[in-house]
Design a protein around this motif. Structure first.
Motif, PDB file in Angstrom:
ATOM      1  N   GLU A  81       0.824  -1.208   0.000  1.00 59.19           N
ATOM      2  CA  GLU A  81       0.000   0.000   0.000  1.00 59.19           C
ATOM      3  C   GLU A  81       0.856   1.254   0.000  1.00 59.19           C
ATOM      4  O   GLU A  81       0.385   2.332  -0.358  1.00 59.19           O
ATOM      5  CB  GLU A  81      -1.005  -0.065   1.143  1.00 59.19           C
ATOM      6  CG  GLU A  81      -1.984  -1.198   0.834  1.00 59.19           C
ATOM      7  CD  GLU A  81      -3.148  -1.346   1.767  1.00 59.19           C
ATOM      8  OE1 GLU A  81      -3.004  -0.957   2.924  1.00 59.19           O
ATOM      9  OE2 GLU A  81      -4.191  -1.854   1.324  1.00 59.19           O
ATOM     10  N   GLU A  84      -5.773   4.281   1.305  1.00 58.03           N
ATOM     11  CA  GLU A  84      -4.575   3.421   1.373  1.00 58.03           C
ATOM     12  C   GLU A  84      -3.670   3.830   2.541  1.00 58.03           C
ATOM     13  O   GLU A  84      -3.047   2.985   3.172  1.00 58.03           O
ATOM     14  CB  GLU A  84      -3.794   3.452   0.053  1.00 58.03           C
ATOM     15  CG  GLU A  84      -4.508   2.815  -1.125  1.00 58.03           C
ATOM     16  CD  GLU A  84      -4.777   1.316  -1.013  1.00 58.03           C
ATOM     17  OE1 GLU A  84      -4.937   0.800   0.113  1.00 58.03           O
ATOM     18  OE2 GLU A  84      -4.849   0.662  -2.057  1.00 58.03           O
ATOM     19  N   HIS A  98      -5.304   2.310   5.463  1.00 59.32           N
ATOM     20  CA  HIS A  98      -5.061   0.859   5.506  1.00 59.32           C
ATOM     21  C   HIS A  98      -3.656   0.560   6.033  1.00 59.32           C
ATOM     22  O   HIS A  98      -3.456  -0.365   6.804  1.00 59.32           O
ATOM     23  CB  HIS A  98      -5.224   0.221   4.114  1.00 59.32           C
ATOM     24  CG  HIS A  98      -6.597   0.399   3.534  1.00 59.32           C
ATOM     25  ND1 HIS A  98      -6.935  -0.009   2.276  1.00 59.32           N
ATOM     26  CD2 HIS A  98      -7.731   0.949   4.058  1.00 59.32           C
ATOM     27  CE1 HIS A  98      -8.210   0.290   2.034  1.00 59.32           C
ATOM     28  NE2 HIS A  98      -8.703   0.871   3.101  1.00 59.32           N
ATOM     29  N   HIS A 142     -11.511  -4.090   4.794  1.00 60.01           N
ATOM     30  CA  HIS A 142     -10.510  -3.792   3.777  1.00 60.01           C
ATOM     31  C   HIS A 142     -11.107  -3.976   2.385  1.00 60.01           C
ATOM     32  O   HIS A 142     -11.012  -3.117   1.514  1.00 60.01           O
ATOM     33  CB  HIS A 142      -9.272  -4.692   3.967  1.00 60.01           C
ATOM     34  CG  HIS A 142      -8.105  -4.232   3.144  1.00 60.01           C
ATOM     35  ND1 HIS A 142      -7.175  -5.089   2.619  1.00 60.01           N
ATOM     36  CD2 HIS A 142      -7.730  -2.996   2.728  1.00 60.01           C
ATOM     37  CE1 HIS A 142      -6.285  -4.382   1.928  1.00 60.01           C
ATOM     38  NE2 HIS A 142      -6.598  -3.134   1.991  1.00 60.01           N
ATOM     39  N   GLU A 145     -11.466  -1.589  -0.988  1.00 62.01           N
ATOM     40  CA  GLU A 145     -10.683  -2.041  -2.141  1.00 62.01           C
ATOM     41  C   GLU A 145     -11.558  -2.249  -3.382  1.00 62.01           C
ATOM     42  O   GLU A 145     -11.070  -2.165  -4.506  1.00 62.01           O
ATOM     43  CB  GLU A 145      -9.927  -3.327  -1.813  1.00 62.01           C
ATOM     44  CG  GLU A 145      -8.772  -3.145  -0.847  1.00 62.01           C
ATOM     45  CD  GLU A 145      -7.696  -2.195  -1.361  1.00 62.01           C
ATOM     46  OE1 GLU A 145      -7.481  -2.130  -2.577  1.00 62.01           O
ATOM     47  OE2 GLU A 145      -7.094  -1.498  -0.546  1.00 62.01           O
TER      48      GLU A 145
HETATM   49 FE   LIG Z   1      -5.827  -1.255   0.929  1.00 61.80          FE
END
Ligand SMILES: [Fe+2]
Ligand SMILES: [Fe+2]
Length: 321
Positions: free
Chosen positions: A87, A119, A122, A198, A202
């Protein structure tokens, strides 16, 4: 001429509409690391971190149930590290691409900025998970690849190839989510949520990535496209190098912490299953997604597809696909 202008205008409109849809969904499903995912929980070390469909630990029939559990937890920790790693480059690439829209399509720009922001979130989530996993595991674990080194190596390749690899990654989070919802009472609830949340974000990334991959494709001439295919093959090779390195490190860590001596045949089997699991998780589960195959086929020529197929063949054979 008039028709061509009309076509490109309607294409731009439909791209803007797809980006607008990504923004709408992104706003609707937006989640927070603490409020929605972690919710004050710690990891339950009596439960698996990765589902069996991803970890492949049940293939090691000579392991005791608690050893399988530990091996899946090691893989979960590596999962957090690998995502933290990929990421890093995805965020940087998305920012770079967004430059094309600075003074044009502001909807596309917003969608790509949101993607970058997600991102970054994440990465933070996976860093937190790594720390939480570390707190309950014996010392000695080490994650070998360096995120910034990998990011600069990936970003040195053509954008076409980087977007191809990125689509693979963004689509495999969907395959991982599917594995995580298989019935299994011994899978960590917190990890189940990680896969779910997630994947939710995504899904939009995969749509944007596909748009950008196709747009980049249009900009390249035949020679550049052929070079880009070579780059993509090299990138997949680099990912394979990373998983080889880490599967060896994780097998050593497992053996060092297991508290019993394994025969050399068993040690080889542990190493082999870890490599197989990582190849499945980080390469094959994405390239086999029907959407990936469809997009790739539309972009490459049959001889290029054959080159990609040849490069992937040993990895697919090892994973048993
Ligand atoms: Fe991600
Ligand atoms: Fe993403």
């Amino acid at each position: 001429m008039h028709q061509a202008v009309q076509n490109s205008t309607s294409q731009a409109t439909s791209t803007t509409q797809r980006y607008a849809k990504c923004i709408e969904v992104s706003k609707r499903i937006r989640w927070d690391i603490d409020r929605d995912v972690i919710r004050g929980r710690q990891f339950d070390f009596g439960k698996k971190f990765l589902p069996d469909g991803l970890s492949k630990v049940t293939e090691l029939t000579f392991l005791q149930p608690d050893e399988m559990l530990f091996l899946s937890q090691i893989q979960g920790r590596t999962y957090a590290n690998i995502f933290g790693l990929v990421e890093r480059y995805i965020g940087a690439k998305t920012l770079e691409i967004s430059k094309d829209y600075w003074f044009s399509d502001q909807v596309a720009l917003e969608a790509l900025v949101r993607c970058t922001d997600e991102e970054l979130k994440h990465q933070e989530m996976f860093r937190r998970l790594e720390q939480m996993a570390a707190a309950g595991m014996p010392p000695g674990y080490s994650f070998k690849p360096q995120p910034n080194d990998v990011a600069s190596a990936v970003l040195s390749k053509s954008t076409w190839a980087v977007l191809g690899l990125t689509l693979d990654i963004e689509l495999f989070t969907q395959a991982h989510y599917r594995s995580s919802i298989e019935p299994d009472s011994n899978l960590s609830e917190l990890w189940r949520d990680v896969f779910l949340f997630h994947w939710k974000e995504e899904s939009q990334h995969a749509i944007m990535d596909e748009i950008e991959w196709k747009r980049e494709h249009e900009r390249l001439n035949e020679m550049q496209r052929d070079q880009a295919v070579t780059d993509l093959i090299e990138l997949v090779g680099a990912v394979d190098g990373i998983v080889q390195l880490q599967s060896n490190a994780d097998a050593d860590y497992f053996a060092a912490c297991a508290g019993r001596k394994f025969s050399s045949a068993e040690e080889i089997a542990i190493q082999d299953v870890l490599l197989k699991a990582y190849r499945w998780q980080y390469i094959v589960s994405g390239v086999q997604e029907p959407r990936f195959v469809e997009v790739l086929k539309a972009l490459v020529t049959p001889p290029q597809m054959e080159r990609i197929g040849k490069a992937l063949a040993p990895i697919l054979a090892h994973v048993g696909q």
